[in-house]
Scaffold this motif. Structure first.
Motif: not given
Length: 862
Positions: A484-489, A794-796, A466-468
């Motif tokens: 899109k590929l970076a997010q899926e990877n 970093g966010l966490v 969910p965060l990504i």
């Protein structure tokens, strides 16, 4: 299996490089800490032994150890060490020499009037010349020793810092007026207080006695034995000629040296614990990298492990093979860490002796056998523990299934178990945080923060999607297909993403917590200075000692002063309270602060919760609300008190006031309790208000009125705020520096994960290139994936850091008035930006490798 493990380590040494670096850095931190503290401890003990080398017996008078805090307050009828006593000791058959010692503080001003040294180690003593006119305890470098009250000698470093040469006039302050003395010589000293950044002023004995004690009196006698005399026998003889009193104590030089050695041991133990705590954090971060690396290696070697199982290797042998690889990696990295640790130890010493001016004693570098064993064992053990789970997973690979798969996905059952454990830890952590905040228990808050951190670590695979996903629309809109590929990877393997991000999360959490706590403390101090203090300036000693009573008269005569009040602390014995409430038991020790009842409300904010605002003017006592709750002192209670001069009296509680940082918890009128202070006990500080407010002219006038005493500080509102911020910032900078190692290791983890991920996905990258994605798109895809992982960590970390800091700040509410949680947006934003930069930089090399892959070779790879 050992040969197989060795071949695997050699075959994959490139992929294990970052893991080795992580272990090496963590081990280097441990080794450097142990080497530095061992070296420093040995040097201090060697210096200590030299200090007592010629001393057979030391006699001390506890009542005469003034150090400037209670000069002149020694009872006249107290048995003491006099010149007569010294002569008796010197006349003993086994005595070669009996040296009388006088000591206290002495502030030395440089040629601009500023104090030389740190204020707390501004030492004064007596110079005792022998037949040749020199004092062997303080070898002369230039000139001669002082002979009368108009002369002084300084240690060489102090003279150098002040720009003084023999023959110059030196401004010196003790507890009275500033003295203008002629510098007759410079000398060496091995006094640890001076070596650690202080200063040494040597007077002739008569002058030192008049400044610190009384004529003919000593604080200590150092006895040197004749050759062949036993120290214990001399001690017995010395005791027989000493005044029989509780304040007079005699010990052998060996006993004193042993006591000092114990204190040095405690100091090095504290330093060890402090530095090793941060080394532990660095190693903990390294665990994530090691575990991640071995998990990826096991996944990449699925076929190889399956073949081993097919030809007869048992599960135990497979597990043992991975563990042997871990031991080989840990041992190799630990050896490098041990060597790097020597450099770190030298660097710490250079830093302390250089910019921090600690002046640590010289000594050979000590690399103890225990340090070597501890460093090697730590590196091997950490690597072995981190590789344990990947080793177990390797043993569970079924031969047939593994031959047809490149990676075994985590089962639904294992993820459910993991999430359940993480949820339990998180709930327990939140509960402990809540309990700690409500009960103001720092330990519970610490335990809660640790449990919550562990819980979130376990839950990071669940949280990553969910965060990504929140950043996915931005990536797709800006970067299209690579985004899109970076997010899926990034979410393809949640365990791997979680392990990589968690390493960065630890550092960000701790740095964020420290930053928020520091900002909260600074804000509280600023608010208190604005709301609690009405005075334009505060006059006080820089080293925490007492102001002379004469200073009050000097300040009162200063042009431009409209209102002033002294503050004097008095130790009193409080008896049972009588009246509305019941206080503490008889004999309770308290500190009263005496102020000018007529003017204090013009110099500090006095808010009365109960009682009369005129209580002080009526000769009554004011009690802070917190002290009232703790001690049970109620409005109208009468407290039986015994004053420092032995007289007895009674004080009535006339008011309960709100907490105020400028005032103490028990306040009494100076006119009532001041006369009962011991003569010469001095003042804590003086609050001053100017006719025209806080002006530089008034500040300079106050300095001039006190004779330009380098030990007396005149501080305004801005000075108080600035000093507080400098203190907090210094602590934060130290912590940031010590946490830097864990951040570096976390960066190596991101590099390692991305590099191995590129190797895993060679065929996939080749296919993407074949269907039209160019080299720039490949590089962008890898960089954005790394960016997402770093930002996730970093966010966490920022979230956990702010929550933990909030809990800590709430526990401080009772001790620091008006403190509230302050989250500095620019710094927090800077941490997130730094995480993003780390992610991008860490991906440079993996992205370059991915873009350089040959399309056909990549497609053919398995």
């Amino acid at each position: 299996m050992f040969r197989t493990a060795l071949r695997n380590v050699l075959a994959h040494k490139g992929r294990l490089l970052m893991t080795m670096l992580a272990v090496m850095l963590g081990t280097a931190f441990v080794a450097g800490t142990l080497i530095f503290t061992d070296t420093m401890g040995q040097a201090l003990r060697s210096q200590n032994s030299k200090s007592y080398a010629d001393i057979a017996v030391t006699v001390s008078d506890d009542a005469a150890v003034s150090n400037g805090y209670d000069v002149g307050a020694i009872a006249a009828d107290t048995p003491n060490l006099t010149e007569e006593t010294r002569k008796k000791v010197a006349a003993l058959p086994g005595t070669a020499e009996a040296r009388g010692v006088v000591s206290g503080f002495a502030g030395i001003a440089d040629k601009k009037g500023a104090l030389i040294g740190n204020g707390f180690s501004t030492t004064g003593t007596n110079y005792v010349p022998g037949a040749d006119g020199t004092d062997p305890r303080y070898p002369l470098v230039e000139g001669r020793g002082p002979k009368d009250a108009t002369e002084i000698a300084l240690d060489t470093k102090t003279a150098e810092k002040g720009g003084y040469k023999v023959g110059d006039t030196v401004r010196v302050a003790v507890n009275g007026p500033v003295m203008q003395l002629k510098l007759t010589g410079t000398l060496h000293t091995n006094d640890p207080r001076v070596i650690a950044g202080g200063s040494l002023a040597a007077f002739d004995t008569a002058t030192a006695q008049s400044l610190y004690l009384s004529p003919g009196r000593f604080a200590e006698l150092d006895v040197k034995a004749k050759p062949g005399t036993d120290d214990a026998a001399l001690l017995t003889a010395v005791k027989q000629v000493l005044p029989q009193a509780d304040n007079i104590e005699a010990k052998t030089g060996r006993e004193l040296a042993a006591e000092q050695d114990k204190m040095i041991g405690k100091l090095t133990k504290v330093l060890n614990t402090f530095f090793l705590g941060f080394a532990g954090i660095a190693l903990f971060v390294g665990v994530f990298i090691i575990a991640n690396t071995f998990s990826m290696l096991v996944a990449q070697r699925t076929r190889e492990l399956a073949l081993l199982r097919a030809v007869g290797a048992t599960r135990r042998q497979i597990t043992r093979s991975v563990k042997i690889e871990a031991v080989l990696v840990g041992l190799t990295a630990s050896v490098g860490g041990l060597l790097a640790g020597i450099g770190i130890a030298l660097g710490i010493k250079a830093l302390l002796n250089g910019p921090m001016d600690a002046n640590l004693p010289d000594g050979p570098l000590l690399v103890a056998p225990l340090t070597v064993l501890t460093s090697l064992a730590t590196g091997v053990l950490v690597t072995l523990v981190a590789a344990w789970l990947p080793a177990r997973r390797a043993s569970r690979i079924a031969p047939v299934a593994a031959m047809s798969a490149t990676e075994q996905p985590a089962t639904q059952k294992s993820l459910v178990v993991r999430n359940t454990i993480g949820l339990l830890f998180s709930v327990a952590g939140l509960g402990s945080l809540a309990a700690g905040v409500s009960g103001k228990e720092v330990k519970l808050v610490g335990l809660g923060a640790a449990a919550l951190l562990l819980g979130v670590f376990v839950l990071t695979p669940l949280l990553s999607r969910p965060l990504i996903a929140l950043l996915a629309p931005v990536l797709r809109a800006v970067y299209g297909t690579p985004g899109k590929l970076a997010q899926e990877n990034a979410v393809r393997n949640p365990r791997r993403t979680a392990a990589t991000a968690s390493a960065l999360t630890i550092g960000v959490t701790l740095i964020t917590s420290l930053t928020v706590i520091g900002a909260s403390v600074n804000k509280a101090v600023d608010n208190s200075a604005d709301s609690d203090i009405k005075a334009d300036y505060t006059v006080a000693m820089q080293n925490g000692s007492k102001l002379s009573d004469d200073v009050a008269a000097q300040v009162a005569r200063t042009p431009g002063v409209s209102v002033m009040s002294t503050e004097r602390g008095l130790p009193v014995t409080v008896g049972q309270a009588k009246g509305q409430g019941q206080g503490e038991q008889d004999g309770n020790q308290e500190w009263l602060t005496a102020v000018d009842a007529a003017t204090i409300d013009q110099l500090a904010t006095v808010k009365i919760k109960e009682g009369s605002a005129d209580a002080l003017k009526q000769g009554k006592l004011l009690v802070s609300s917190g002290r009232s709750e703790r001690a049970g002192y109620k409005l109208g209670d009468t407290l039986a008190v015994t004053y420092p001069d032995g007289t007895k009296g009674a004080l009535t509680v006339g008011g309960v006031l709100e907490a105020n940082t400028a005032l103490a918890s028990l306040i009494a009128p100076e006119a009532v309790v001041g006369p009962h202070a011991k003569p010469g006990s001095g003042l804590d500080k003086i609050l001053v208000k100017g006719t025209n407010g806080a002006t530089e002219q008034l500040k300079q006038s106050l300095r001039d009125a006190t004779g330009g005493n380098p030990l007396i500080a005149v501080k305004g509102d801005k000075d108080i705020k600035s000093e507080s911020r400098k203190t907090v910032d210094s602590i934060l900078n130290l912590m940031y520096g010590l946490l830097g190692m864990s951040v570096v290791i976390a960066v190596l983890g991101v590099v390692n994960t991305m590099a191995m991920s590129v190797f895993e996905r060679r065929r996939e990258i080749g296919m993407l290139r074949a269907i039209g994605l160019d080299r720039l798109g490949i590089r962008r895809m890898v960089r954005l994936e790394s960016l997402l992982i770093a930002l996730f960590g970093g966010l966490v970390g920022v979230g956990l850091g702010i929550l933990s800091a909030w809990a800590v700040v709430r526990t401080m509410a009772g001790d620091l008035k008006g403190i509230s949680t302050v989250v500095p947006p620019l710094q927090i934003g800077g941490f997130l930006l730094a995480a993003a930069v780390i992610g991008l930089l860490a991906a440079l090399w993996p992205a370059y490798r991915a873009a350089k892959l040959d399309i056909l070779d990549a497609i053919k790879s398995q």
